[in-house]
Write a protein that holds these residues in place. Structure first.
Motif, mmCIF file in Angstrom:
data_model
loop_
_atom_site.group_PDB
_atom_site.id
_atom_site.type_symbol
_atom_site.label_atom_id
_atom_site.label_comp_id
_atom_site.label_asym_id
_atom_site.label_seq_id
_atom_site.Cartn_x
_atom_site.Cartn_y
_atom_site.Cartn_z
ATOM 1 N N SER A 1 -5.700 5.409 -7.451
ATOM 2 C CA SER A 1 -4.906 5.964 -6.716
ATOM 3 C C SER A 1 -4.865 4.882 -5.336
ATOM 4 O O SER A 1 -5.831 3.966 -5.016
ATOM 5 N N VAL A 2 -3.782 4.818 -4.671
ATOM 6 C CA VAL A 2 -3.376 3.625 -3.744
ATOM 7 C C VAL A 2 -2.866 4.093 -2.451
ATOM 8 O O VAL A 2 -1.808 4.872 -2.531
ATOM 9 N N ASP A 3 -3.890 4.073 -1.456
ATOM 10 C CA ASP A 3 -3.340 4.401 -0.069
ATOM 11 C C ASP A 3 -4.232 3.822 0.914
ATOM 12 O O ASP A 3 -5.331 2.991 0.150
ATOM 13 N N THR B 1 0.704 -1.259 0.147
ATOM 14 C CA THR B 1 0.180 0.005 0.042
ATOM 15 C C THR B 1 0.992 1.282 0.047
ATOM 16 O O THR B 1 0.458 2.277 -0.559
ATOM 17 N N GLY B 2 2.155 1.264 0.694
ATOM 18 C CA GLY B 2 2.837 2.294 0.746
ATOM 19 C C GLY B 2 3.938 2.490 -0.610
ATOM 20 O O GLY B 2 4.219 3.626 -0.748
ATOM 21 N N SER C 1 10.127 4.419 7.260
ATOM 22 C CA SER C 1 9.291 3.177 7.598
ATOM 23 C C SER C 1 9.759 2.001 6.739
ATOM 24 O O SER C 1 9.442 0.901 7.208
ATOM 25 N N ALA C 2 10.549 2.109 5.858
ATOM 26 C CA ALA C 2 10.856 0.960 4.965
ATOM 27 C C ALA C 2 12.208 0.479 5.412
ATOM 28 O O ALA C 2 12.735 -0.462 4.554
ATOM 29 N N ILE C 3 12.963 0.946 6.395
ATOM 30 C CA ILE C 3 14.369 0.614 6.441
ATOM 31 C C ILE C 3 14.400 -0.834 7.151
ATOM 32 O O ILE C 3 15.154 -1.509 6.769
ATOM 33 N N ARG C 4 13.660 -1.030 8.071
ATOM 34 C CA ARG C 4 13.647 -2.346 8.586
ATOM 35 C C ARG C 4 12.796 -3.273 8.158
ATOM 36 O O ARG C 4 11.775 -3.114 8.205
ATOM 37 N N LEU D 1 -4.128 -2.415 9.786
ATOM 38 C CA LEU D 1 -3.485 -3.330 9.152
ATOM 39 C C LEU D 1 -2.444 -2.874 8.066
ATOM 40 O O LEU D 1 -1.389 -3.262 7.862
ATOM 41 N N LEU D 2 -3.034 -1.588 7.327
ATOM 42 C CA LEU D 2 -2.390 -1.151 6.251
ATOM 43 C C LEU D 2 -1.346 0.032 6.626
ATOM 44 O O LEU D 2 -0.652 0.558 5.626
ATOM 45 N N SER D 3 -1.362 0.305 7.891
ATOM 46 C CA SER D 3 -0.639 1.393 7.949
ATOM 47 C C SER D 3 0.778 1.216 8.948
ATOM 48 O O SER D 3 1.204 2.125 9.375
ATOM 49 N N ASP D 4 1.202 0.158 8.914
ATOM 50 C CA ASP D 4 2.571 0.026 9.500
ATOM 51 C C ASP D 4 3.482 -0.781 8.822
ATOM 52 O O ASP D 4 3.974 -1.963 8.951
#
Length: 374
Positions: free
Chosen positions: A242-244, A204-205, A353-356, A270-273
């Protein structure tokens, strides 16, 4: 002396329950004791026999020089020589057993038919052994390269089917008579739930990455809800929408995924982490699906083999169809693991937020395992 089965019954006594192949083996050996020259009509090796004692006797027949037909009618010397050759490896074999075999043969001229029954049963047993190996390989977490080992075992099973296909004539009604049960769902373990939740959040991100992930299907997910959510995300992406989290929530509502047990707040959480990148989690999901498919294919083959009404040709057809299902997933796995150039945006670089690329937060994972995912 040619090799003989090592794991089968080493007794001359009848197994319990007695299977048809036992009588076919007795009839064939009895026919050869009566008319030794008919061994030229028998395209078998000792390994084809289910009963080890029968295999030893057949191997002895292959090594002891054939007698003159006229002399054989008047003398039991050749029978005694075969018995003497086999007995050291079968100490419990009574000297009267050759006579028992002769009595068990209805018609010496039917040796080819008896041999066909023996060969068919050998094919059945061999397919079962290889299917069980496939299941064990796919389920063994200690193997360092489990996917590669599983694929190699599936390939060996496929080669075996090719070998057997030239030995048994086709006939109408080629499908196995055994009903095919639906594939059982994979266990939604803790790690699987976390991987699938993280895939949905990161997709989603980073929706641009989803365009390259056509190798991942909703059926690969262990949690049906998550598979359906993946369908919602990919649907939006492929339509150019659009995707969010909010637009995905709208798709989920249209798909009927919002129920009393699954609320809008649940799906937004569910989609926000997101953590990591989508294709990392997607590869783990496909890998898990591939190993699960290997086990279910192996189980299906065992069911086909254990149904005595299935002919060898029906077994070959059914096994090939089952392996084709594994092959299709293996193709998608290959596409998932092929290196492909990616942009920083597609890989989530620059997104803190995508580092780990690790598991979800403890609170989110616990909620999924005890709520939505169950």
């Amino acid at each position: 002396m040619p090799p003989v089965p090592e794991e089968n019954d080493d007794s001359h006594t009848e197994p319990t329950p007695v299977r048809a192949v036992h009588f076919a083996e007795q009839a064939l050996l009895g026919a050869l004791f009566l008319e030794p020259t008919r061994i030229a009509e028998v395209d078998l090796d000792a390994v084809h026999f289910d009963n080890r004692t029968h295999a030893l006797l057949f191997a002895a027949m292959r090594t002891v020089e054939l007698p003159d037909p006229e002399k054989h009618r008047e003398s039991a010397d050749w029978v005694a020589a075969v018995y003497a050759k086999a007995r050291p490896q079968a100490p419990g074999l009574p000297h009267t057993y050759p006579h028992t075999l002769v009595q068990a043969c209805p018609h010496p001229g039917h040796v080819a038919a008896y041999a066909g029954m023996i060969r068919a049963d050998h094919a059945r047993r061999t397919l079962r052994v290889h299917a069980e190996r496939l299941a064990r390989t796919a389920a063994d977490p200690t193997l360092p390269h489990r996917v590669d080992a599983t694929v190699a075992q599936a390939d060996r099973l496929g080669s075996l089917l090719d070998q057997f296909s030239g030995q048994f004539a086709p006939h109408p009604g080629s499908l196995p008579r055994t009903p095919v049960a639906p594939e059982p769902a994979a266990e939604a373990g803790e790690e699987a739930v976390d991987d699938e939740q993280l895939l949905l959040a990161t997709a989603t991100g980073s929706p641009q990455t989803v365009q390259t992930m056509r190798w991942l299907m909703p059926s690969d997910f262990t949690v049906p809800l998550f598979g359906a959510m993946w369908g919602c995300i990919t649907g939006l992406v492929h339509r150019g929408g659009s995707v969010d989290p909010i637009t995905v929530l709208g798709e989920a509502q249209q798909a009927g995924l919002l129920t009393g047990a699954v609320t809008a707040q649940d799906l937004l959480g569910l989609l926000s982490d997101p953590h990591g990148v989508p294709d990392h989690w997607g590869e783990k999901i496909v890998r898990r699906a591939l190993l699960h498919r290997a086990r279910t294919v192996a189980d299906r083959i065992v069911v086909f083999v254990d149904e005595p009404a299935n002919t060898p040709y029906q077994l070959i057809t059914g096994c090939r169809r089952a392996l084709a299902e594994f092959a299709s997933l293996h193709t998608r796995w290959n596409r998932a693991t092929q290196p492909a150039p990616t942009t920083p945006a597609a890989r989530g670089q620059g997104n803190p937020s995508a580092i780990r690329a690790g598991p979800a937060t403890a609170a989110t994972a616990k909620q999924l395992r005890t709520g939505i995912a169950r």
